[in-house]
Design an enzyme around this catalytic site. Structure first.
Site, short mmCIF file in Angstrom:
data_model
loop_
_atom_site.label_atom_id
_atom_site.label_comp_id
_atom_site.label_asym_id
_atom_site.label_seq_id
_atom_site.Cartn_x
_atom_site.Cartn_y
_atom_site.Cartn_z
N LYS A 172 0.85 -1.19 0.00
CA LYS A 172 0.00 0.00 0.00
C LYS A 172 0.89 1.25 0.00
O LYS A 172 1.51 1.58 1.00
CB LYS A 172 -0.91 0.05 1.22
CG LYS A 172 -2.03 1.11 1.06
CD LYS A 172 -2.54 1.66 2.37
CE LYS A 172 -1.77 2.86 2.83
NZ LYS A 172 -1.90 4.06 1.96
N GLU A 247 10.10 2.56 10.22
CA GLU A 247 11.09 3.62 10.02
C GLU A 247 10.33 4.94 10.05
O GLU A 247 9.39 5.14 9.28
CB GLU A 247 11.81 3.45 8.68
CG GLU A 247 12.75 2.24 8.65
CD GLU A 247 13.89 2.35 9.64
OE1 GLU A 247 14.21 3.47 10.08
OE2 GLU A 247 14.45 1.30 10.00
N CYS A 281 13.85 11.60 5.58
CA CYS A 281 14.02 11.41 7.02
C CYS A 281 15.46 11.60 7.45
O CYS A 281 15.73 11.85 8.62
CB CYS A 281 13.50 10.05 7.45
SG CYS A 281 14.23 8.66 6.56
N GLU A 379 10.41 17.62 13.66
CA GLU A 379 10.76 17.34 12.27
C GLU A 379 9.93 18.24 11.34
O GLU A 379 8.71 18.18 11.32
CB GLU A 379 10.50 15.88 11.93
CG GLU A 379 10.97 15.50 10.54
CD GLU A 379 10.76 14.04 10.21
OE1 GLU A 379 11.61 13.45 9.52
OE2 GLU A 379 9.73 13.47 10.65
#
Length: 478
Positions: A172, A247, A281, A379
């Protein structure tokens, strides 16, 4: 282009809603339409994977490897058109996107070769006439949930090791990467994998993703995305005793010590912070500089940023393009507003070149905030980095570790003592000397500490550990 599901070796158009995908480099252009799936579509994909898994697992590793080699060859042959579509869909500059496709080719070939590698070991027994050994066996059906920022490489570095280990896959992708995912599946369909071995399901996380976690008959799940979602994936997987891998976020630091090659450090920091518009990331988002070289480093970085080219993703000279979506544009601009109101601008890049409206955000480097400020701790996932001063390496390492994240960190120095100390003491899963925080070679383990990752690694040999169970076997023969 319009999206489709690939289930059990056949194509179908889901009918639970439609999204129009606009080109983030030029919002006047429509790239295609994404048709969304229902839970029933998902369960059909899982059933197909479940039915196909025994046959796929029964094939020799060499035979599975040949399938992956075919996938690699087809990806290489269709790489140019795939890169063009991906750049149009999510705004990554075409030169970077070609490099990502090439990485996908290498990943497939790397894991194809694993089909003939030894996958266990002999273990001495305490008893006479007993042979004891371990062997790695498939988990079963692996669910793969992938993000939009690396729409080719991340799916492949999950799917390829899952397949070579004898698992079948339900994939997905994120909504903003669905068109690229469909094109990638079309390419892989030409490799003639057994029906149901790889299944693509297009849908919203709130419907398809949630059903995968809560109801679908899967055996493992590999997820890349935000920390908040990743923690929900972990909790739901633990409740069902599913093997899981997450992750998640990063707030990666680059440390510039007094003896660093400043020109090399500037180039690495600018690349780490602003390539892909900061949407990775491993992007450099904190720049920690020893005070004795702080002003010189800031000046050189400002000069470098002024020369960057921000342009349409299809422009061969674009250093960075737009952010990927309206949601990203609004989120990142929220942090930019905070920076303009509460921080001091250290350097800013130029505006976007060319005509047309897009989701462009100029690169920004700010300073003058505390180590606890949201710009330092949260972030951003955009082209914004914060510069912090440090008196010495002790303070610099302390600042590196003052975060809930622990994905990647780098130090720039000529001192072996300081380099090895940093490698030992930085609390990150990937630590580097005189290299940018972004990017890890595909044959090396990828993952972080703290809130950046779960307790496993992707890529390299480590990926094979996640996608297998270890079985211990013993036989008495006399």
């Amino acid at each position: 282009m319009e999206s489709r599901n690939w289930i059990g070796g056949g194509w179908s158009k889901p009918e639970a809603g439609t999204l129009e995908i606009r080109n983030p480099s030029d919002l006047a252009k429509t790239v295609g339409y994404v048709h969304l799936s229902s839970k029933a579509d998902l369960f059909a994909a899982v059933d197909a994977a479940r039915s196909a898994q025994p046959k796929w697992a029964a094939m020799t590793g060499a035979a599975r490897g040949e399938c992956l080699y075919r996938m690699a060859g087809l990806l290489e042959a269709h790489g140019a058109e795939l890169a063009k579509l991906a750049s149009a869909e999510m705004g990554k500059p075409i030169v970077e996107m070609r490099g990502e496709v090439a990485r996908g080719v290498h990943l497939l070939r790397y894991y194809a070769a694993e089909g003939v590698r030894a996958n266990g070991q002999m273990i001495p027994s305490s008893f006479a006439n007993v042979k004891q050994y371990s062997v790695r066996v498939p988990i079963g059906v692996a669910a793969v949930i992938t993000p939009w920022n690396f729409p080719v490489a991340i799916p492949i570095w999950k799917i390829a090791p899952a397949l070579i280990c004898g698992n079948t896959v339900v994939w997905k992708p994120a909504e903003n990467g669905c068109l690229t995912a469909v094109k990638l599946a079309e390419i892989f369909a030409e490799a003639e994998l057994p029906a149901g071995t790889l299944n693509l399901i297009i849908g919203k996380g709130s419907i398809v993703g949630q059903a995968l976690l809560a109801e679908a008959a899967i055996d493992a799940i590999s997820f890349t995305g935000s920390s908040a979602t990743g923690l929900r994936v972990a909790a739901a997987s633990a409740a069902r005793n599913l093997k899981y891998q997450t992750e998640m976020g990063g707030k990666n630091a680059a440390v510039i010590l007094r003896d660093a090659d400043l020109d090399a450090a500037v180039a690495a920091v600018v690349s780490g912070a602003f390539r892909s518009a900061g949407q990775k990331c491993t992007a450099t988002s904190r720049v920690i500089v020893e005070r004795t070289v702080y002003d010189e480093f800031a000046s050189k970085t400002a000069e470098a940023m002024a020369k960057l080219r921000i342009a349409n993703a299809m422009n061969e000279g674009a250093y960075l393009g737009p952010v990927a979506s309206l949601e990203q544009f609004n989120t990142v601009n929220g942090y930019v507003g905070t920076a303009l109101a509460e921080a001091t601008i250290a350097a800013v890049g130029p505006g976007a070149e060319g005509e047309g409206e897009g989701y462009y955000i100029s690169p920004l480097l700010v300073e003058g905030v505390s180590a606890e400020h949201p710009l330092v701790q949260e972030e951003v996932f955009g082209p914004l980095a914060v510069m912090l001063p440090a008196d010495n390496i002790d303070e610099a390492i302390g600042l590196v570790n003052r975060t809930v994240f622990g994905l990647s960190a780098s130090v720039f120095t000529r001192s072996l003592n300081d380099a090895f100390r940093f490698l030992d003491e930085a609390e990150a899963g990937m630590v580097r000397v005189n290299q940018e925080t972004g990017g890890v070679e595909y044959q090396a383990p990828f993952g972080g500490m703290k809130d950046s990752s779960s307790h496993s690694r992707e890529q390299g040999q480590s990926a094979l550990d996640f996608y297998t169970h270890l079985k211990t076997c013993a036989i008495q023969y006399r």
